[in-house]
Design a protein around this motif. Structure first.
Motif, PDB file in Angstrom:
ATOM      1  N   LEU A 244       0.826  -1.200   0.000  1.00  0.00           N
ATOM      2  CA  LEU A 244       0.000   0.000   0.000  1.00  0.00           C
ATOM      3  C   LEU A 244       0.862   1.253   0.000  1.00  0.00           C
ATOM      4  O   LEU A 244       1.903   1.309   0.664  1.00  0.00           O
ATOM      5  CB  LEU A 244      -0.920   0.031   1.226  1.00  0.00           C
ATOM      6  N   LEU A 245       0.398   2.254  -0.703  1.00  0.00           N
ATOM      7  CA  LEU A 245       1.030   3.566  -0.717  1.00  0.00           C
ATOM      8  C   LEU A 245       0.097   4.559  -0.044  1.00  0.00           C
ATOM      9  O   LEU A 245      -1.076   4.646  -0.392  1.00  0.00           O
ATOM     10  CB  LEU A 245       1.319   4.020  -2.153  1.00  0.00           C
ATOM     11  N   SER A 246       0.623   5.300   0.942  1.00  0.00           N
ATOM     12  CA  SER A 246      -0.152   6.325   1.640  1.00  0.00           C
ATOM     13  C   SER A 246       0.457   7.684   1.361  1.00  0.00           C
ATOM     14  O   SER A 246       1.671   7.870   1.476  1.00  0.00           O
ATOM     15  CB  SER A 246      -0.166   6.064   3.157  1.00  0.00           C
ATOM     16  N   ILE A 247      -0.394   8.644   1.006  1.00  0.00           N
ATOM     17  CA  ILE A 247       0.017  10.018   0.732  1.00  0.00           C
ATOM     18  C   ILE A 247      -0.738  10.925   1.688  1.00  0.00           C
ATOM     19  O   ILE A 247      -1.966  10.908   1.717  1.00  0.00           O
ATOM     20  CB  ILE A 247      -0.280  10.409  -0.728  1.00  0.00           C
ATOM     21  N   SER A 248      -0.001  11.719   2.488  1.00  0.00           N
ATOM     22  CA  SER A 248      -0.637  12.527   3.536  1.00  0.00           C
ATOM     23  C   SER A 248      -0.139  13.970   3.475  1.00  0.00           C
ATOM     24  O   SER A 248       0.886  14.294   4.083  1.00  0.00           O
ATOM     25  CB  SER A 248      -0.340  11.935   4.922  1.00  0.00           C
ATOM     26  N   PRO A 249      -0.834  14.840   2.769  1.00  0.00           N
ATOM     27  CA  PRO A 249      -0.495  16.269   2.829  1.00  0.00           C
ATOM     28  C   PRO A 249      -1.199  16.940   3.997  1.00  0.00           C
ATOM     29  O   PRO A 249      -2.302  16.539   4.385  1.00  0.00           O
ATOM     30  CB  PRO A 249      -1.018  16.792   1.491  1.00  0.00           C
ATOM     31  N   GLU A 250      -0.582  17.948   4.599  1.00  0.00           N
ATOM     32  CA  GLU A 250      -1.209  18.703   5.671  1.00  0.00           C
ATOM     33  C   GLU A 250      -0.549  20.071   5.776  1.00  0.00           C
ATOM     34  O   GLU A 250       0.558  20.291   5.283  1.00  0.00           O
ATOM     35  CB  GLU A 250      -1.106  17.969   7.011  1.00  0.00           C
ATOM     36  N   ILE A 251      -1.248  20.976   6.433  1.00  0.00           N
ATOM     37  CA  ILE A 251      -0.712  22.295   6.749  1.00  0.00           C
ATOM     38  C   ILE A 251      -0.824  22.471   8.259  1.00  0.00           C
ATOM     39  O   ILE A 251      -1.914  22.377   8.811  1.00  0.00           O
ATOM     40  CB  ILE A 251      -1.464  23.416   6.017  1.00  0.00           C
ATOM     41  N   ALA A 252       0.304  22.694   8.924  1.00  0.00           N
ATOM     42  CA  ALA A 252       0.322  22.828  10.374  1.00  0.00           C
ATOM     43  C   ALA A 252       0.778  24.233  10.754  1.00  0.00           C
ATOM     44  O   ALA A 252       1.756  24.747  10.221  1.00  0.00           O
ATOM     45  CB  ALA A 252       1.263  21.793  10.991  1.00  0.00           C
ATOM     46  N   PHE A 253       0.045  24.825  11.679  1.00  0.00           N
ATOM     47  CA  PHE A 253       0.407  26.135  12.234  1.00  0.00           C
ATOM     48  C   PHE A 253       0.884  25.873  13.661  1.00  0.00           C
ATOM     49  O   PHE A 253       0.073  25.646  14.564  1.00  0.00           O
ATOM     50  CB  PHE A 253      -0.794  27.072  12.197  1.00  0.00           C
ATOM     51  N   GLU A 254       2.216  25.886  13.872  1.00  0.00           N
ATOM     52  CA  GLU A 254       2.803  25.407  15.108  1.00  0.00           C
ATOM     53  C   GLU A 254       3.422  26.530  15.925  1.00  0.00           C
ATOM     54  O   GLU A 254       3.964  27.491  15.384  1.00  0.00           O
ATOM     55  CB  GLU A 254       3.886  24.368  14.791  1.00  0.00           C
ATOM     56  N   ARG A 255       3.356  26.355  17.238  1.00  0.00           N
ATOM     57  CA  ARG A 255       3.933  27.332  18.149  1.00  0.00           C
ATOM     58  C   ARG A 255       5.431  27.485  17.937  1.00  0.00           C
ATOM     59  O   ARG A 255       5.964  28.592  17.986  1.00  0.00           O
ATOM     60  CB  ARG A 255       3.656  26.892  19.590  1.00  0.00           C
ATOM     61  N   GLN A 256       6.136  26.377  17.678  1.00  0.00           N
ATOM     62  CA  GLN A 256       7.587  26.426  17.536  1.00  0.00           C
ATOM     63  C   GLN A 256       8.024  27.218  16.305  1.00  0.00           C
ATOM     64  O   GLN A 256       9.174  27.639  16.226  1.00  0.00           O
ATOM     65  CB  GLN A 256       8.160  25.016  17.455  1.00  0.00           C
ATOM     66  N   HIS A 257       7.115  27.425  15.358  1.00  0.00           N
ATOM     67  CA  HIS A 257       7.416  28.225  14.177  1.00  0.00           C
ATOM     68  C   HIS A 257       6.610  29.527  14.163  1.00  0.00           C
ATOM     69  O   HIS A 257       6.359  30.093  13.093  1.00  0.00           O
ATOM     70  CB  HIS A 257       7.125  27.433  12.904  1.00  0.00           C
ATOM     71  N   ASP A 258       6.220  29.995  15.361  1.00  0.00           N
ATOM     72  CA  ASP A 258       5.426  31.223  15.489  1.00  0.00           C
ATOM     73  C   ASP A 258       4.154  31.162  14.657  1.00  0.00           C
ATOM     74  O   ASP A 258       3.707  32.168  14.111  1.00  0.00           O
ATOM     75  CB  ASP A 258       6.266  32.443  15.089  1.00  0.00           C
ATOM     76  N   TYR A 259       3.584  29.960  14.558  1.00  0.00           N
ATOM     77  CA  TYR A 259       2.314  29.718  13.853  1.00  0.00           C
ATOM     78  C   TYR A 259       2.367  30.071  12.373  1.00  0.00           C
ATOM     79  O   TYR A 259       1.346  30.359  11.755  1.00  0.00           O
ATOM     80  CB  TYR A 259       1.169  30.456  14.541  1.00  0.00           C
ATOM     81  N   ALA A 260       3.577  30.041  11.804  1.00  0.00           N
ATOM     82  CA  ALA A 260       3.696  30.192  10.351  1.00  0.00           C
ATOM     83  C   ALA A 260       3.205  28.904   9.683  1.00  0.00           C
ATOM     84  O   ALA A 260       3.351  27.800  10.234  1.00  0.00           O
ATOM     85  CB  ALA A 260       5.142  30.476   9.955  1.00  0.00           C
ATOM     86  N   ALA A 261       2.632  29.030   8.501  1.00  0.00           N
ATOM     87  CA  ALA A 261       2.108  27.860   7.792  1.00  0.00           C
ATOM     88  C   ALA A 261       3.253  26.932   7.403  1.00  0.00           C
ATOM     89  O   ALA A 261       4.187  27.334   6.703  1.00  0.00           O
ATOM     90  CB  ALA A 261       1.342  28.301   6.554  1.00  0.00           C
ATOM     91  N   ASN A 262       3.191  25.703   7.878  1.00  0.00           N
ATOM     92  CA  ASN A 262       4.220  24.706   7.595  1.00  0.00           C
ATOM     93  C   ASN A 262       3.580  23.584   6.788  1.00  0.00           C
ATOM     94  O   ASN A 262       2.869  22.738   7.326  1.00  0.00           O
ATOM     95  CB  ASN A 262       4.814  24.163   8.894  1.00  0.00           C
ATOM     96  N   ALA A 263       3.818  23.589   5.486  1.00  0.00           N
ATOM     97  CA  ALA A 263       3.255  22.565   4.611  1.00  0.00           C
ATOM     98  C   ALA A 263       4.086  21.292   4.695  1.00  0.00           C
ATOM     99  O   ALA A 263       5.321  21.345   4.636  1.00  0.00           O
ATOM    100  CB  ALA A 263       3.210  23.075   3.171  1.00  0.00           C
ATOM    101  N   ARG A 264       3.411  20.165   4.861  1.00  0.00           N
ATOM    102  CA  ARG A 264       4.090  18.876   4.946  1.00  0.00           C
ATOM    103  C   ARG A 264       3.499  17.911   3.929  1.00  0.00           C
ATOM    104  O   ARG A 264       2.321  17.989   3.585  1.00  0.00           O
ATOM    105  CB  ARG A 264       3.921  18.252   6.330  1.00  0.00           C
ATOM    106  N   LEU A 265       4.336  16.990   3.499  1.00  0.00           N
ATOM    107  CA  LEU A 265       3.885  15.900   2.642  1.00  0.00           C
ATOM    108  C   LEU A 265       4.560  14.624   3.123  1.00  0.00           C
ATOM    109  O   LEU A 265       5.789  14.530   3.130  1.00  0.00           O
ATOM    110  CB  LEU A 265       4.235  16.153   1.180  1.00  0.00           C
ATOM    111  N   SER A 266       3.747  13.665   3.561  1.00  0.00           N
ATOM    112  CA  SER A 266       4.266  12.384   4.038  1.00  0.00           C
ATOM    113  C   SER A 266       3.914  11.292   3.042  1.00  0.00           C
ATOM    114  O   SER A 266       2.765  11.189   2.608  1.00  0.00           O
ATOM    115  CB  SER A 266       3.686  12.034   5.414  1.00  0.00           C
ATOM    116  N   LEU A 267       4.902  10.491   2.703  1.00  0.00           N
ATOM    117  CA  LEU A 267       4.725   9.345   1.811  1.00  0.00           C
ATOM    118  C   LEU A 267       5.167   8.097   2.549  1.00  0.00           C
ATOM    119  O   LEU A 267       6.239   8.092   3.179  1.00  0.00           O
ATOM    120  CB  LEU A 267       5.551   9.514   0.532  1.00  0.00           C
ATOM    121  N   GLN A 268       4.356   7.045   2.486  1.00  0.00           N
ATOM    122  CA  GLN A 268       4.737   5.804   3.145  1.00  0.00           C
ATOM    123  C   GLN A 268       4.318   4.615   2.300  1.00  0.00           C
ATOM    124  O   GLN A 268       3.195   4.550   1.802  1.00  0.00           O
ATOM    125  CB  GLN A 268       4.109   5.697   4.528  1.00  0.00           C
TER     126      GLN A 268
END
Length: 275
Positions: A244-268
């Motif tokens: 199986l191939l899993s593709i997981s895009p997300e946008i995280a607004f995190e305290r450690q980055h002063d809530y700047a938009a952090n785009a992620r792409l996970s592939l497994q």
């Protein structure tokens, strides 16, 4: 590999129980390798190995279990499907081997007491867990489930978890379901609280799709929002139904980055060996 995993489960079950074990065995092995690419963080490569042995005969006697997901909450998404933002210790690569005592007080209340050995990687330890699950229908479509858990680990101390799960089942075409989950986690230092709204869509030919909107709060160093953001996960078979191939895009607004938009792409890529 599938035959080997099934035979291993049957062999262990027969040795522990001293009885003849049925041919059918639901033991499974998962081998995976993934990468998470992030705009603000370094790439994260994660190999994953998981072995779950099905011991139906021994479970009737000893309630023996071998699992990696001790903190399961009724078919909740895997941690990688939440972009790694799960708030409990089950997100670590670890294995639990133990004995379970089950007390079913009513048709909707289930209590368990687990104890045994846990392995964080190759480091051994011991654990004790008590859990209470209460499940009841709210409407013909919605079900309400509460999970209360206390977990003591020799290398981490005591932690508690309380989860509320509102779940709308599959519709008449059996294509989608909806879940609202509120999950609180308390250890010796922090109190984390995660809320997520999720929509699951089952597609033909073993494809699946789910989307979520989640947020987490913590009381350390002071009460504030840790992160929030939307994400999704799409899974599809790439070789029959065992790879199986899993593709997981997300946008995280995190305290450690002063809530700047952090785009992620996970592939497994994950291989499942099971009957």
């Amino acid at each position: 590999m599938t035959v080997w995993v099934s035979e291993l489960g049957r062999w262990v079950d027969a040795r522990l129980s001293g009885e003849t074990v049925p041919e059918s065995n639901l033991s499974r092995l998962k081998l995976g390798y993934g990468v998470t690419l992030s705009r603000l963080d370094k790439p994260d490569w994660k190999p994953r190995i998981g072995l779950d042995l099905s011991l139906p005969v021994s479970e009737r006697r000893l309630k023996l279990f071998v699992t990696r997901q001790l903190n399961d909450t009724s078919r909740a998404p895997q941690p990688e499907q939440l972009g790694g933002h799960a708030s409990n210790s089950s997100t670590d690569d670890q294995t639990f081997v133990g004995i379970r005592s089950i007390e079913k007080r009513t048709a909707r209340i289930l209590r368990t007491l687990d104890f045994g050995a846990n392995f964080h990687g190759i480091t051994p330890g011991v654990f004790v867990r008590w859990r209470n699950r209460d499940r009841q229908p709210l409407t013909p479509s919605w079900q309400w489930t509460t999970h209360l858990q206390w977990l003591w680990e020799s290398d981490r101390g005591l932690s508690g978890r309380y989860a509320w799960l509102f779940d709308r089942g599959l519709d008449s075409r059996r294509l989608w379901r909806q879940r609202l989950q509120l999950d609180g986690y308390l250890d010796s230092q922090t109190l984390d609280f995660t809320a997520s709204e999720e929509l699951f869509v089952w597609l033909p030919a073993a494809h699946s799709l789910n989307g979520h909107l989640s947020a987490q709060w913590s009381n350390q160093p002071q009460p504030e929002l840790v992160w929030w953001g939307p994400g999704m996960n799409y899974s599809r078979p790439v070789l029959r139904r065992w790879l199986l191939l899993s593709i997981s895009p997300e946008i995280a607004f995190e305290r450690q980055h002063d809530y700047a938009a952090n785009a992620r792409l996970s592939l497994q890529l994950t291989a499942h060996f099971s009957q």
